[in-house]
Design a protein around this motif. Sequence first.
Motif, PDB file in Angstrom:
ATOM      1  N   THR A   1      71.415  23.731  54.261  1.00 47.18           N
ATOM      2  CA  THR A   1      70.614  24.316  55.095  1.00 47.18           C
ATOM      3  C   THR A   1      69.194  24.900  54.173  1.00 47.18           C
ATOM      4  O   THR A   1      69.620  24.899  53.322  1.00 47.18           O
ATOM      5  CB  THR A   1      71.129  25.381  55.263  1.00 47.18           C
ATOM      6  OG1 THR A   1      72.098  25.720  56.750  1.00 47.18           O
ATOM      7  CG2 THR A   1      69.952  26.515  55.910  1.00 47.18           C
ATOM      8  N   ASP A   2      68.186  23.976  54.693  1.00 48.15           N
ATOM      9  CA  ASP A   2      66.884  23.947  54.098  1.00 48.15           C
ATOM     10  C   ASP A   2      66.665  23.003  53.039  1.00 48.15           C
ATOM     11  O   ASP A   2      68.016  21.708  52.828  1.00 48.15           O
ATOM     12  CB  ASP A   2      66.415  25.340  53.930  1.00 48.15           C
ATOM     13  CG  ASP A   2      66.293  26.078  54.670  1.00 48.15           C
ATOM     14  OD1 ASP A   2      65.956  25.812  56.359  1.00 48.15           O
ATOM     15  OD2 ASP A   2      65.858  27.448  54.784  1.00 48.15           O
TER      16      ASP A   2
ATOM     17  N   GLY B   1      63.253  23.866  52.213  1.00 52.39           N
ATOM     18  CA  GLY B   1      62.800  25.311  52.296  1.00 52.39           C
ATOM     19  C   GLY B   1      63.530  25.464  50.501  1.00 52.39           C
ATOM     20  O   GLY B   1      63.160  24.525  49.800  1.00 52.39           O
TER      21      GLY B   1
ATOM     22  N   ASN C   1      70.595  21.260  57.973  1.00 54.68           N
ATOM     23  CA  ASN C   1      70.552  22.514  59.036  1.00 54.68           C
ATOM     24  C   ASN C   1      68.881  23.203  58.457  1.00 54.68           C
ATOM     25  O   ASN C   1      68.908  23.282  57.700  1.00 54.68           O
ATOM     26  CB  ASN C   1      71.923  23.494  59.464  1.00 54.68           C
ATOM     27  CG  ASN C   1      72.369  22.778  59.777  1.00 54.68           C
ATOM     28  OD1 ASN C   1      72.722  21.811  61.414  1.00 54.68           O
ATOM     29  ND2 ASN C   1      73.708  23.323  59.186  1.00 54.68           N
ATOM     30  N   THR C   2      68.015  23.185  59.799  1.00 52.04           N
ATOM     31  CA  THR C   2      66.848  24.748  58.665  1.00 52.04           C
ATOM     32  C   THR C   2      67.167  25.580  59.472  1.00 52.04           C
ATOM     33  O   THR C   2      67.838  26.277  60.180  1.00 52.04           O
ATOM     34  CB  THR C   2      65.857  24.262  59.627  1.00 52.04           C
ATOM     35  OG1 THR C   2      66.279  24.179  61.286  1.00 52.04           O
ATOM     36  CG2 THR C   2      65.451  22.602  59.477  1.00 52.04           C
ATOM     37  N   SER C   3      67.182  26.572  58.413  1.00 53.14           N
ATOM     38  CA  SER C   3      66.581  27.917  59.062  1.00 53.14           C
ATOM     39  C   SER C   3      66.213  28.800  60.125  1.00 53.14           C
ATOM     40  O   SER C   3      65.257  27.945  60.005  1.00 53.14           O
ATOM     41  CB  SER C   3      66.857  28.889  57.581  1.00 53.14           C
ATOM     42  OG  SER C   3      65.897  28.672  57.236  1.00 53.14           O
TER      43      SER C   3
END
Length: 196
Positions: free
Chosen positions: A100-101, A195, A149-151
């Motif tokens: 994620t990120d 991120g 994945n993007t938060s």
Amino acid sequence: IMTAEEMKIALAIAASNKTRLALEREAEETAAAEIYAATKAKIIAANPGLERSDLSGSKASRVVASTNIKRQLAKAFPGVKFSVRSRSYSMGDSIDVRWTDGPTSEEVDRIIKPHQDSYFDGSQDLSCDDSSAWNETFGGSKHVSSERNTSPALKQAAATVLGFGKLEFTEWAGIKNLSEENAQEVYRLARTMKGE
């Protein structure tokens, strides 16, 4: 029609050509083997912290590749948590990397894709070998894929850059207060942003 003497000369020429071609082929194979050995020695020297599949004995190549991918990603992107899963199935195996990120998919793919040891040829409708000094030395798998994945925080940062204000997320990670077109803009920008 050839005479016996002409036939004898033709057979001698053919035998000579066959010998010459065999020697040329042997020289090409020797040169290729030397280049391969030099390439392998160079990558081993440049990557002392990676496990070698040719020394691991009973470990499957994909298991060695998974271990090395974890090490490479941890070194390249300290502080980012990656999930690296490998599995074996009938007619193949795979390694899936998720996070994620952090780094973009392209940055991660530059590290993990050399571990892929086959590719699909759609024109022949079959999987083809793509062995290299890298994946033979440090492990490989038929399929190596990544998913970033993007938060919600990164999506909000993208929305702020685009001038969209505070986002409201749905239960299924959609965005309530934006049109589909504007939400897609946010998703596209967030995929390219780093991120924390």
